[in-house]
Design a protein around this motif. Structure first.
Motif, PDB file in Angstrom:
ATOM      1  N   ASP A 176     -53.612  47.374 -24.107  1.00 46.03           N
ATOM      2  CA  ASP A 176     -53.799  47.927 -22.756  1.00 46.03           C
ATOM      3  C   ASP A 176     -54.457  46.813 -21.932  1.00 46.03           C
ATOM      4  O   ASP A 176     -55.656  46.809 -21.693  1.00 46.03           O
ATOM      5  CB  ASP A 176     -54.690  49.176 -22.825  1.00 46.03           C
ATOM      6  N   PRO A 183     -56.493  58.515 -22.646  1.00 42.16           N
ATOM      7  CA  PRO A 183     -56.299  58.990 -24.018  1.00 42.16           C
ATOM      8  C   PRO A 183     -54.942  59.635 -24.285  1.00 42.16           C
ATOM      9  O   PRO A 183     -54.381  59.490 -25.382  1.00 42.16           O
ATOM     10  CB  PRO A 183     -57.448  59.975 -24.207  1.00 42.16           C
ATOM     11  N   SER A 186     -52.502  56.872 -24.785  1.00 48.03           N
ATOM     12  CA  SER A 186     -52.753  56.196 -26.058  1.00 48.03           C
ATOM     13  C   SER A 186     -52.232  57.009 -27.231  1.00 48.03           C
ATOM     14  O   SER A 186     -51.573  56.475 -28.127  1.00 48.03           O
ATOM     15  CB  SER A 186     -54.253  55.935 -26.224  1.00 48.03           C
ATOM     16  N   ASN A 216     -59.913  55.984 -25.639  1.00 51.60           N
ATOM     17  CA  ASN A 216     -58.577  55.599 -26.082  1.00 51.60           C
ATOM     18  C   ASN A 216     -58.550  55.302 -27.576  1.00 51.60           C
ATOM     19  O   ASN A 216     -57.563  55.596 -28.264  1.00 51.60           O
ATOM     20  CB  ASN A 216     -58.098  54.379 -25.288  1.00 51.60           C
TER      21      ASN A 216
END
Length: 299
Positions: A176, A183, A186, A216
């Protein structure tokens, strides 16, 4: 909650953390920093980059740093092209990282190639490295968002990763790069990657631009990832990616994981000592959560 018993932290501070520093960090300090990180329990680490000193002067001492620092785990060097690989062959290092962005615009700004051109150029390099029994780590930049193209289609990231798996790489570090992932992003991307890439080592690389990196990482754990890049002191930031701030701090990741019962094998006190070594030599202010706490307790 779906948590592994153990997680591997790949320390990127000596390479990714220092590459953007405007002031040259003395070679002896780099060696001492790396040595203390190993003493803290780091088993896998990016030591330096074999890149042009014209573009990244911080890495002009790469050969000296490597030869003084090998041993005690998997030591990785970044070498983005044939010239860099030839320099690696002159050392005792046996693990190499290459990189490419999912975004063609990012690649053009960074290495003056499209994604397709970059992958095509890397294919014979990776083939040669594998023939010579090198461990090959492919770093996939802009896997979620690009500073120029915006949101990246997850299928584009999956497709690029699959191509590298087909080339025989040992590890994929999926990044990233500008810290825009959340999240949900992810969990969804790493779930897709885990289900489609087979047995290749899969590592998540988060930047803490919007203070979402730990969240994340937790989401990635839920997707089955148990390998994470991190940088001691939160040092770093890609010089070719506007808006990219520091990497997630190793000490914060270790603190979170250990307190959730996920073993990292890393001693936090020794890790703080490593940060203390490099702190006087970097321009970035180190004020990560655990580092501040550790020194507050001392006082």
């Amino acid at each position: 909650m779906n948590l592994p018993e153990q997680a591997m932290i790949i320390e990127v501070g000596p390479r990714d953390g220092l590459q953007n520093e405007k002031s040259f960090v003395p070679t002896e300090i780099k060696k001492e920093f790396i040595g203390q990180l190993k003493k803290a329990g780091i088993k896998e680490m990016e030591l330096t980059s074999f890149v042009s000193p014209k573009w990244v002067p911080q890495m002009k001492d790469a050969s000296e740093v490597v030869e003084a620092s090998l041993g005690g785990g998997r030591d990785i060097v970044l070498a983005p092209n044939k010239k860099g690989i030839q320099r690696v062959y002159g050392t005792s290092c046996k693990a190499v990282a290459v990189f490419v962005g999912v975004s063609s615009t990012f690649n053009k700004k960074n290495i003056n190639k499209t994604t397709e051109e970059a992958v095509t150029d890397l294919e014979p390099i990776i083939s040669e490295l594998k023939e010579k029994n090198y461990f090959v780590r492919a770093c996939i930049s802009t896997a979620f968002y690009c500073p120029y193209e915006g949101k990246i289609n997850p299928e584009s990231t999956v497709s690029l990763c699959q191509r590298f798996v087909g080339m025989g790489v040992d590890e994929l570090s999926v990044a990233d790069t500008i810290g825009m992932a959340n999240p949900k992003n992810s969990f969804e991307l790493f779930s897709k990657l885990k289900s489609s890439l087979g047995e290749v080592l899969l590592t998540a690389h988060f930047h803490d631009t919007r203070k979402m990196a730990l969240a994340n990482i937790l989401a990635s754990l839920q997707a089955g990832v148990d390998r994470f890049d991190a940088s001691a002191g939160g040092l770093g930031g890609c010089p070719f990616a506007p808006g990219a701030t520091g990497n997630v701090a190793t000490e914060d990741v270790v603190y979170m994981l250990e307190n959730m019962g996920v073993s990292t094998g890393i001693n936090l006190d020794e890790l703080v000592s490593a940060i203390d070594i490099v702190k006087p030599h970097v321009t970035r202010t180190i004020e990560t959560g655990y580092y501040r706490l550790a020194h507050a307790i001392e006082q």
